[in-house]
Enzyme design. Structure first.
Site, short mmCIF file in Angstrom:
data_model
loop_
_atom_site.label_atom_id
_atom_site.label_comp_id
_atom_site.label_asym_id
_atom_site.label_seq_id
_atom_site.Cartn_x
_atom_site.Cartn_y
_atom_site.Cartn_z
N TYR A 154 -5.20 -2.26 11.69
CA TYR A 154 -6.40 -1.46 11.49
C TYR A 154 -7.59 -2.40 11.40
O TYR A 154 -7.53 -3.42 10.71
CB TYR A 154 -6.28 -0.65 10.19
CG TYR A 154 -7.53 0.14 9.84
CD1 TYR A 154 -7.93 1.23 10.62
CD2 TYR A 154 -8.30 -0.20 8.73
CE1 TYR A 154 -9.08 1.96 10.29
CE2 TYR A 154 -9.43 0.54 8.40
CZ TYR A 154 -9.82 1.61 9.18
OH TYR A 154 -10.94 2.33 8.85
N ASP A 249 -8.71 -10.83 12.09
CA ASP A 249 -9.29 -9.93 11.11
C ASP A 249 -8.68 -10.20 9.74
O ASP A 249 -7.57 -9.74 9.44
CB ASP A 249 -9.06 -8.48 11.55
CG ASP A 249 -9.64 -7.47 10.57
OD1 ASP A 249 -10.13 -7.89 9.49
OD2 ASP A 249 -9.60 -6.27 10.87
N LYS A 277 -13.87 -6.95 1.81
CA LYS A 277 -13.11 -6.73 0.58
C LYS A 277 -13.37 -7.79 -0.50
O LYS A 277 -14.37 -7.68 -1.22
CB LYS A 277 -11.62 -6.55 0.92
CG LYS A 277 -11.46 -5.29 1.79
CD LYS A 277 -10.06 -4.79 2.04
CE LYS A 277 -10.14 -3.42 2.70
NZ LYS A 277 -9.47 -3.25 3.96
#
Ligand SMILES: *Cc1c(COP(=O)(O)O)cnc(C)c1O
Length: 438
Positions: A154, A249, A277
């Protein structure tokens, strides 16, 4: 849909149920991000009132030991006193200026110091913006349009990336989103994870069209799936040969699986890296960066446009910088490793005792118990064969026992520095009960 197969698990408290009904009248599905809705485990969400350390407190005042950690950012624990004090101090001086500040340089300097592959870095407000920016500059730099992604990874909700994108999407059984034009989806090809030969074959056929390969170096978004030995190195070689950029990522893994991310753990040097994050310490942030020649294409240096009203926001930078400072203290990653290893072993043991076929996969402080009788889960195909209904029953039982576990088989759980021996011990004891209840 998958959710209809799951038995209802009305585990949420009466206060949360009332809030959920109220939310559902004004917010689609009652939530502002789909996986929060608990549909994947056949339940309704617990509304949260507050959190501290490893503890979440529900709207009805009940405490839970938290393994969601806001989906990764809360690695030093909730409401860490030093992080809170720093946010308060900085807020006194104003919350946003739309003009550069020294704090943004400090955060960029800390990132560049920890990730030598990132020579220039641009801050954004979310991980989604980071991957969009990275892939736009990859396309602008190479002059090619096609992006290769890997199934089950994702990378945020950009149109062309919503193809076989793991967790949220997999959970709802929608491999693709409505509202994405076919022409846009056609600019992204999805290949199986942990299969370098599939990438090699694709590049043999269409390599001169491929701007970038993007992947999670350790996947968290189909449940925790580590890269096979040599896999990342092989992708690096394949990119070098075809002229595609390797985009790693690390929005989830950055400062999580190691201070220097998965790229330091596995010794691979990407052309571009995405972060998010943890670098915002619980406030909205993202970052992308990499090779100086590539990043020099980003406006105002070059022709690739990307911008953001709140990018590099003072509060987010302050929370991120303080979080990174705490993480740099001696022994932090050793502690995370120890408590996470104990938890993983405890879960596996509890499953065995209850005669449940479960394989627990872990890298650092990210882990997933997969309800499968396969020896390991290596890709989306393997994750998809797991027994989601059994996971849903286990999740409901854990919640009854006071454990707030990610509400999907396809999400990794996160251990924080605030998870002490007691918390881990209580979690293993709860898992013993929960595996028997499945
Ligand atoms: C969370 C995540 C994103 C998206 O970040 P947002 O801040 O939610 O937009 C991108 N990539 C990975 C690997 C993630 O885990």
């Amino acid at each position: 849909m998958i959710i209809d197969l799951l038995q209802p698990a009305p585990m949420s408290d009466p206060v949360s149920r009332e809030l959920f009904a109220r939310a559902s009248r004004v917010i689609p599905g009652g939530v502002n991000s789909p996986v929060r809705a608990f549909r994947a485990v056949g339940g309704e969400p617990v509304f949260i009132a507050r959190a501290r350390g490893a503890t979440l407190t529900g709207a009805d005042g009940r405490d839970y030991i938290d393994y969601v950690g806001s989906w990764g950012p809360m690695i030093v624990g909730h409401a860490h006193p030093e992080v809170v004090a720093e946010i308060q101090r900085v807020a006194e001086a104003g919350t946003s200026y739309g003009a550069p500040t020294e704090r943004e340089i400090e955060l960029a300097e800390q990132i560049v110091a920890a990730y030598p592959s990132m020579e220039l870095v641009r801050l954004t407000s979310s991980g989604t913006e980071a991957t969009m920016g990275a892939l736009r500059v990859a396309r602008g730099f190479t002059g090619r349009d096609l992006v290769v992604k890997l199934e089950g990874c994702y990378h945020g909700h950009a149109d062309y990336l919503l193809v076989k994108a793991g967790s949220g999407l997999a959970t709802f059984g929608t491999p693709d989103s409505a509202g994405v034009p076919a022409a846009i989806a056609g600019t992204c090809a999805a290949l199986p994870y942990n299969d370098a030969d599939a990438v090699a074959a694709f590049l043999d056929a269409r390599g001169d069209e491929v701007a970038a390969i993007i992947l999670e170096p350790v996947v968290g978004n189909m449940g925790l799936v580590p890269p096979a030995p040599g896999y990342l190195a092989r992708l690096r070689e394949l990119c070098d040969r075809s002229g595609a950029l390797l985009v790693i990522d690390e929005v989830m893994t950055g400062f999580r699986v190691a201070y220097g991310g998965a790229q330091s753990l596995y010794g691979v040097r990407p052309d571009l890296t995405c972060l998010g994050k943890i670098i915002g310490g619980g406030l909205p942030v993202g970052a992308y960066g990499g090779r100086r020649d590539v990043m020099s294409k980003v406006a105002p240096l070059g022709p690739v446009y990307q911008a953001g009203t709140l990018s590099g926001n003072p509060l987010a930078c302050a929370a991120g910088l303080k979080t990174l400072e705490i993480l740099r203290r001696p022994g932090t990653y050793e502690k995370l490793e120890q408590s996470s290893a104990r938890l993983a072993a405890g879960l596996a043991q509890a499953a065995r005792e209850a005669d449940r076929s479960v394989v627990v996969q872990r890298v650092g402080s990210m882990l997933t118990p997969f309800f499968t009788d396969a020896p390991a889960v290596r890709n989306w195909g393997g994750a998809d064969r797991c027994d989601r209904a059994a996971f849903g029953r286990w999740h409901a039982a854990m919640l009854r026992e006071g454990i707030y576990w990610p509400p999907s088989q396809f999400e990794a759980a996160f251990v924080s520095l605030a998870h002490d021996d007691d918390a881990i011990g209580s979690t293993i004891a709860a898992a013993r009960v929960a595996f028997r209840a499945v």
